[in-house]
Design a protein around this motif. Structure first.
Motif, PDB file in Angstrom:
ATOM      1  N   PHE A  85       0.827  -1.203   0.000  1.00 31.85           N
ATOM      2  CA  PHE A  85       0.000   0.000   0.000  1.00 31.85           C
ATOM      3  C   PHE A  85       0.865   1.259   0.000  1.00 31.85           C
ATOM      4  O   PHE A  85       0.648   2.197  -0.773  1.00 31.85           O
ATOM      5  CB  PHE A  85      -0.922  -0.010   1.217  1.00 31.85           C
ATOM      6  N   LEU A  86       1.877   1.284   0.867  1.00 34.03           N
ATOM      7  CA  LEU A  86       2.722   2.469   0.988  1.00 34.03           C
ATOM      8  C   LEU A  86       3.517   2.729  -0.282  1.00 34.03           C
ATOM      9  O   LEU A  86       3.738   3.885  -0.667  1.00 34.03           O
ATOM     10  CB  LEU A  86       3.676   2.318   2.178  1.00 34.03           C
ATOM     11  N   LYS A  87       3.966   1.651  -0.956  1.00 34.11           N
ATOM     12  CA  LYS A  87       4.695   1.836  -2.213  1.00 34.11           C
ATOM     13  C   LYS A  87       3.833   2.559  -3.241  1.00 34.11           C
ATOM     14  O   LYS A  87       4.312   3.423  -3.991  1.00 34.11           O
ATOM     15  CB  LYS A  87       5.146   0.488  -2.763  1.00 34.11           C
TER      16      LYS A  87
ATOM     17  N   SER B  97       6.889   7.425   2.293  1.00 37.06           N
ATOM     18  CA  SER B  97       8.268   7.011   1.989  1.00 37.06           C
ATOM     19  C   SER B  97       9.094   6.901   3.269  1.00 37.06           C
ATOM     20  O   SER B  97       9.948   6.017   3.386  1.00 37.06           O
ATOM     21  CB  SER B  97       8.914   8.005   1.016  1.00 37.06           C
ATOM     22  N   GLU B  98       8.851   7.782   4.249  1.00 37.46           N
ATOM     23  CA  GLU B  98       9.574   7.703   5.518  1.00 37.46           C
ATOM     24  C   GLU B  98       9.188   6.456   6.306  1.00 37.46           C
ATOM     25  O   GLU B  98      10.044   5.790   6.912  1.00 37.46           O
ATOM     26  CB  GLU B  98       9.298   8.964   6.352  1.00 37.46           C
ATOM     27  N   LEU B  99       7.886   6.121   6.301  1.00 36.16           N
ATOM     28  CA  LEU B  99       7.448   4.913   7.001  1.00 36.16           C
ATOM     29  C   LEU B  99       8.019   3.665   6.335  1.00 36.16           C
ATOM     30  O   LEU B  99       8.454   2.722   7.016  1.00 36.16           O
ATOM     31  CB  LEU B  99       5.917   4.851   7.031  1.00 36.16           C
ATOM     32  N   LEU B 100       8.049   3.652   5.009  1.00 36.94           N
ATOM     33  CA  LEU B 100       8.641   2.516   4.297  1.00 36.94           C
ATOM     34  C   LEU B 100      10.112   2.348   4.658  1.00 36.94           C
ATOM     35  O   LEU B 100      10.592   1.231   4.872  1.00 36.94           O
ATOM     36  CB  LEU B 100       8.509   2.732   2.783  1.00 36.94           C
TER      37      LEU B 100
ATOM     38  N   GLN C 166      14.101  -1.504  10.126  1.00 34.63           N
ATOM     39  CA  GLN C 166      13.804  -2.401  11.233  1.00 34.63           C
ATOM     40  C   GLN C 166      13.907  -3.864  10.800  1.00 34.63           C
ATOM     41  O   GLN C 166      14.301  -4.724  11.596  1.00 34.63           O
ATOM     42  CB  GLN C 166      12.392  -2.128  11.784  1.00 34.63           C
ATOM     43  N   ARG C 167      13.583  -4.155   9.550  1.00 38.61           N
ATOM     44  CA  ARG C 167      13.689  -5.528   9.061  1.00 38.61           C
ATOM     45  C   ARG C 167      15.143  -5.881   8.735  1.00 38.61           C
ATOM     46  O   ARG C 167      15.522  -7.059   8.752  1.00 38.61           O
ATOM     47  CB  ARG C 167      12.784  -5.722   7.844  1.00 38.61           C
ATOM     48  N   GLY C 168      15.952  -4.843   8.435  1.00 37.42           N
ATOM     49  CA  GLY C 168      17.397  -5.016   8.367  1.00 37.42           C
ATOM     50  C   GLY C 168      17.908  -5.900   7.256  1.00 37.42           C
ATOM     51  O   GLY C 168      19.070  -6.264   7.254  1.00 37.42           O
ATOM     52  N   SER C 169      17.077  -6.249   6.304  1.00 43.60           N
ATOM     53  CA  SER C 169      17.507  -7.158   5.241  1.00 43.60           C
ATOM     54  C   SER C 169      17.870  -6.368   3.988  1.00 43.60           C
ATOM     55  O   SER C 169      17.271  -5.327   3.694  1.00 43.60           O
ATOM     56  CB  SER C 169      16.396  -8.158   4.932  1.00 43.60           C
ATOM     57  N   LEU C 170      18.839  -6.868   3.264  1.00 45.85           N
ATOM     58  CA  LEU C 170      19.249  -6.230   2.012  1.00 45.85           C
ATOM     59  C   LEU C 170      18.070  -6.102   1.053  1.00 45.85           C
ATOM     60  O   LEU C 170      17.918  -5.094   0.364  1.00 45.85           O
ATOM     61  CB  LEU C 170      20.372  -7.048   1.375  1.00 45.85           C
ATOM     62  N   ARG C 171      17.212  -7.092   1.057  1.00 44.57           N
ATOM     63  CA  ARG C 171      16.061  -7.095   0.144  1.00 44.57           C
ATOM     64  C   ARG C 171      15.186  -5.860   0.347  1.00 44.57           C
ATOM     65  O   ARG C 171      14.823  -5.167  -0.610  1.00 44.57           O
ATOM     66  CB  ARG C 171      15.242  -8.370   0.374  1.00 44.57           C
ATOM     67  N   TYR C 172      14.850  -5.564   1.599  1.00 43.82           N
ATOM     68  CA  TYR C 172      13.916  -4.470   1.864  1.00 43.82           C
ATOM     69  C   TYR C 172      14.576  -3.114   1.670  1.00 43.82           C
ATOM     70  O   TYR C 172      13.916  -2.155   1.255  1.00 43.82           O
ATOM     71  CB  TYR C 172      13.344  -4.605   3.271  1.00 43.82           C
ATOM     72  N   LEU C 173      15.864  -3.014   1.924  1.00 42.06           N
ATOM     73  CA  LEU C 173      16.574  -1.758   1.663  1.00 42.06           C
ATOM     74  C   LEU C 173      16.642  -1.484   0.159  1.00 42.06           C
ATOM     75  O   LEU C 173      16.453  -0.350  -0.289  1.00 42.06           O
ATOM     76  CB  LEU C 173      17.975  -1.814   2.261  1.00 42.06           C
ATOM     77  N   LEU C 174      16.911  -2.538  -0.620  1.00 43.10           N
ATOM     78  CA  LEU C 174      16.961  -2.359  -2.075  1.00 43.10           C
ATOM     79  C   LEU C 174      15.575  -2.046  -2.640  1.00 43.10           C
ATOM     80  O   LEU C 174      15.443  -1.279  -3.600  1.00 43.10           O
ATOM     81  CB  LEU C 174      17.535  -3.614  -2.734  1.00 43.10           C
ATOM     82  N   GLU C 175      14.534  -2.633  -2.054  1.00 42.21           N
ATOM     83  CA  GLU C 175      13.169  -2.318  -2.494  1.00 42.21           C
ATOM     84  C   GLU C 175      12.862  -0.844  -2.249  1.00 42.21           C
ATOM     85  O   GLU C 175      12.203  -0.186  -3.064  1.00 42.21           O
ATOM     86  CB  GLU C 175      12.164  -3.205  -1.768  1.00 42.21           C
ATOM     87  N   TRP C 176      13.339  -0.301  -1.115  1.00 42.13           N
ATOM     88  CA  TRP C 176      13.100   1.114  -0.844  1.00 42.13           C
ATOM     89  C   TRP C 176      13.869   1.972  -1.836  1.00 42.13           C
ATOM     90  O   TRP C 176      13.360   2.975  -2.341  1.00 42.13           O
ATOM     91  CB  TRP C 176      13.527   1.477   0.585  1.00 42.13           C
TER      92      TRP C 176
END
Length: 757
Positions: free
Chosen positions: A235-237, A255-258, A264-274
């Motif tokens: 939703f946020l994306k 974008s700040e919440l994302l 907080q999830r700390g994974s490379l996947r979620y940082l790259l998605e952002w």
């Protein structure tokens, strides 16, 4: 003479509450009255007797005073140990007196009556039913079982409510953004838009208040929670895009919440998605700019929000990182920055962390061929505790009460603190040693103390990966190479060097026999025995066999490595004074065997165990590391929690007299994500994900780093004097401690660990 009361387990039965309320409270004042009521508890099985604890009469390990001379500090240390042992024995005997037994009965009866009254008249403050012994200092502690419960209709209803609630919330937010009411007073935005943005702002506040990496371990998040996170993220994306219908502030908050959730999830996947989201939004903004339809403050994010997360990630790089190359986004007068610049900065940071970690990924071939060391930065090493034999190579032999930067250790990659001695492994695989040299424990060819670091010679020449040195008895050391071979040296009593005899070995000697051809990945030197784990998951033990510490089903000693036949898939082993703990490769199983006095095996009793036995209380957890000390044991979970069992201040529960027969969470560290642990003879160290060092246990030589040497530290305390230092590794010796900034080769900590998951 009255019978002594063994440890008990309480199980209050709700249907008996009414009968306990009507009991004559005055009868508790007499010994006969208490005996009658206590018998009632036993008859109703509300009090279940647990196995009687074995009275530990074994004093501290003492050296052979005729064969070696001791410094005044060591003599003082052993005298304190003897006095402490006698004091503990006196307290134990007094606590089992007839008067103490009668008093415990009275307390149990009063506790039962109080529970009954509380349940009837004070429902709001209902007392939780106790599942462990009331004597927290001497009884057993049962761990809440971690098991999956079957899915119920209630779970289904809750899930349906959460899913529909989220769908309704998202629909209302979209509708409010797409169809805003008339402008508010002064021409400002309508109330519905303010409400939408308030909802997201509240979510940001909640995420920001969480400890770092709170959502990093997805194995501990229920499936419904992960599904909710996925829905919210999707939703946020959509909201962040300029054509989403949301107002500019709403897109910025989304974008700040994302970003907060990704950190907080700390994974490379979620940082790259952002980063992908930010670049996509920036591309749309660029198109709008070219078409001259761009609104002011479009494509921006809060500068402080972004920098807080970036700084948190940068802390893991340590004090030796090159800060001159760090990029930061340009801050606008309104306290904002470009999404595009933020995405580039974050991507650079991820690349820098990956590069920083890759420097520690040294291949055995590169070391063997003599290439330049991969890790070239200067390492900062801090030392504290006993320096009686120059094991800290700093100044005089006076104890060091708080961390001191030791320039002599500057090129250390890995350090092992042993019994009054220290071993340093450099990035090229060479080993140097200092400290007490009796029985050849330093491997330098003699039994002399060494006041400066001196290089060991390995024949044939090998690059060493890890060293393990005993914390007690007469001192011996093991080391395994980058190719998986094992060397040993020092005192050879009981065959603990594994060379087929009991001779002292003053130079490192390669262990042959059953380990020949095996690739060893872990070694551990106990007080009188040794252990090694091979790459294919086999466990080998040798040395003193009494109490079953070797795990072969008997008390016989072995002078060569012998395969433990009852377990497989072993990944790690740790040897204590008279017990052994092994951890499976997948971290799902912990075994222990050997002397069970004071509950240090964690099986709920004090019995000896002659073959590997699963520690049931740790089932259902993912264990990263285990440590065996003198009279206690530790384990570290994948979520950063530390469990302790056994006895003494090493339990970290606030008492030096406590005993835990099963693993018990160290509450003082419950809110701290611990990434490494180390145990000496009777003190412990823990390293947090934000590079802070905690210590607890025996502090007679200042080994807990509190600036003093008074009394045991009964709860974990932060070691003083290390603020701002990016500590990456720790090691606890018999009575000294070390912490240093070099990244470990075989693991990563904090943010770096999360990024490679």
């Amino acid at each position: 003479m009255a019978l002594m009361i063994p440890p008990v387990k309480l199980k209050w039965l709700e249907h008996l509450n009414s009968s306990w309320i009507t009991e004559d409270s005055e009868s508790i004042a007499t010994r006969d009255g208490v005996s009658v009521l206590y018998s009632k508890l036993l008859a109703n099985k509300e009090v279940v007797l647990l196995p009687q604890q074995v009275l530990c009469l074994k004093g501290p390990q003492l050296p052979d005073f005729e064969r070696e001379s001791l410094s005044s500090d060591e003599q003082e240390h052993y005298l304190d140990a003897l006095l402490s042992s006698q004091l503990a024995l006196a307290k134990m005997v007094c606590s089992d007196s007839p008067f103490a037994a009668a008093l415990r009965k009275r307390v149990l009866v009063l506790q039962r009556i109080f529970y009954a009254l509380s349940n009837k008249y004070h429902d709001k403050g209902k007392v939780k039913q106790q599942q462990h012994s009331p004597e927290s200092n001497s009884g057993s502690s049962d761990l809440h079982s971690v098991s999956e419960r079957p899915r119920s209709s209630t779970d289904a209803l809750i899930e349906m409510g959460v899913r529909t609630g989220l769908s309704l919330l998202f629909a209302l937010l979209r509708q409010s953004w797409m169809m805003p009411p008339p402008p508010g007073p002064g021409g400002g935005p309508g109330g519905s838009i303010n409400l939408c943005n308030d909802v997201i702002h509240t979510a940001i506040d909640v995420v920001s208040s969480l400890p770092p990496l709170s959502l990093a371990n997805e194995s501990k998040i229920p499936p419904m929670g992960l599904d909710c996170l996925a829905q919210v993220t999707t939703f946020l994306k959509g909201v962040t895009m300029p054509n989403s219908g949301a107002d500019i502030l709403g897109r910025r908050l989304a974008s700040e919440l994302l970003l907060g959730l990704a950190s907080q999830r700390g994974s490379l996947r979620y940082l790259l998605e952002w980063i992908e989201m930010a670049l996509a939004a920036a591309a749309v903004v660029s198109t709008m700019e070219q078409n001259k339809v761009l609104q002011s403050q479009e494509g921006l994010i809060g500068y402080d929000c972004f920098m807080n997360i970036l700084i948190q990630m940068r802390r893991s790089l340590g004090s030796t990182a090159d800060r001159s190359q760090w990029r930061e986004p340009t801050r606008t007068p309104d306290g904002l920055c470009s999404l595009y610049e933020a995405a580039l900065c974050l991507f650079e940071e991820v690349c820098r962390m990956a590069s920083d970690y890759s420097r520690t990924c040294v291949s055995p071939d590169s070391i063997q061929t003599g290439e330049a060391p991969v890790v070239s930065e200067t390492c900062e090493v801090y030392v504290w505790g006993s320096n009686s034999s120059h094991q800290l190579v700093e100044g005089t032999q006076e104890k060091i009460l708080q961390p001191k930067l030791a320039a002599s250790f500057a090129d250390a990659q890995t350090i092992e603190a042993g019994q009054y001695c220290t071993f340093v492994i450099s990035s090229d695989g060479s080993v140097r040693a200092c400290g007490k040299g009796s029985y050849g424990r330093l491997g330098l060819g003699d039994s002399n103390n060494q006041s400066t670091l001196k290089k060991l010679t390995f024949e044939p020449h090998r690059a060493i990966k890890k060293v393990s040195s005993s914390k007690g008895s007469d001192g011996h050391t093991l080391a395994f190479t980058t190719e998986g071979e094992v060397f040993s040296w020092g005192d050879g009593d009981y065959g603990k060097l594994g060379h087929g005899n009991s001779s002292t070995q003053k130079y490192p000697k390669l262990i042959q026999g059953p380990l020949q051809g095996k690739v060893v990945v872990c070694v551990s030197a106990g007080y009188r025995h040794s252990a090694a784990v091979s790459e294919d998951g086999e466990l080998y033990t040798w040395g003193e066999g009494d109490f079953g510490r070797l795990g072969h089903g008997d008390s016989n000693s072995r002078n060569i490595p012998t395969l433990v036949k009852d377990i497989s898939n072993v990944g790690e082993v740790s040897c204590g004074s008279s017990h052994t703990i092994a951890l499976s490769k997948d971290g799902r199983t912990v075994w222990s065997f050997g002397g069970g006095d004071n509950g240090k095996l964690g099986h709920g009793d004090t019995n000896r165990v002659y073959k590997p036995k699963v520690v049931e209380a740790l089932q259902g957890m993912f264990i990263r590391k285990v440590c065996a000390g003198s009279q206690s044991s530790l384990s570290l979970t994948s979520t950063g929690q530390v469990y302790a069992w056994g006895c003494g201040a090493c339990l970290g529960c606030g008492s030096s007299e406590a005993t835990a027969l099963r693993p018990k969470l160290i509450e003082e560290l419950a809110t701290t994500r611990v990434v490494d642990i180390s145990i000496g003879d009777s003190h412990c160290l823990a390293l947090s994900h934000d590079n802070e060092v905690y210590a607890w246990g025996n502090n007679s030589m200042g080994q807990c780093g509190q600036g003093n040497s008074t009394g045991p530290i009964t709860k974990p305390k932060k070691v003083v004097g290390l603020d701002g230092v990016a500590i990456q590794q720790i090691s606890a010796g018999t009575s000294h401690s070390l912490a240093w900034t070099a990244l470990p080769r075989d693991s990563v900590t904090g943010w770096s660990e999360s990024l490679v998951c």
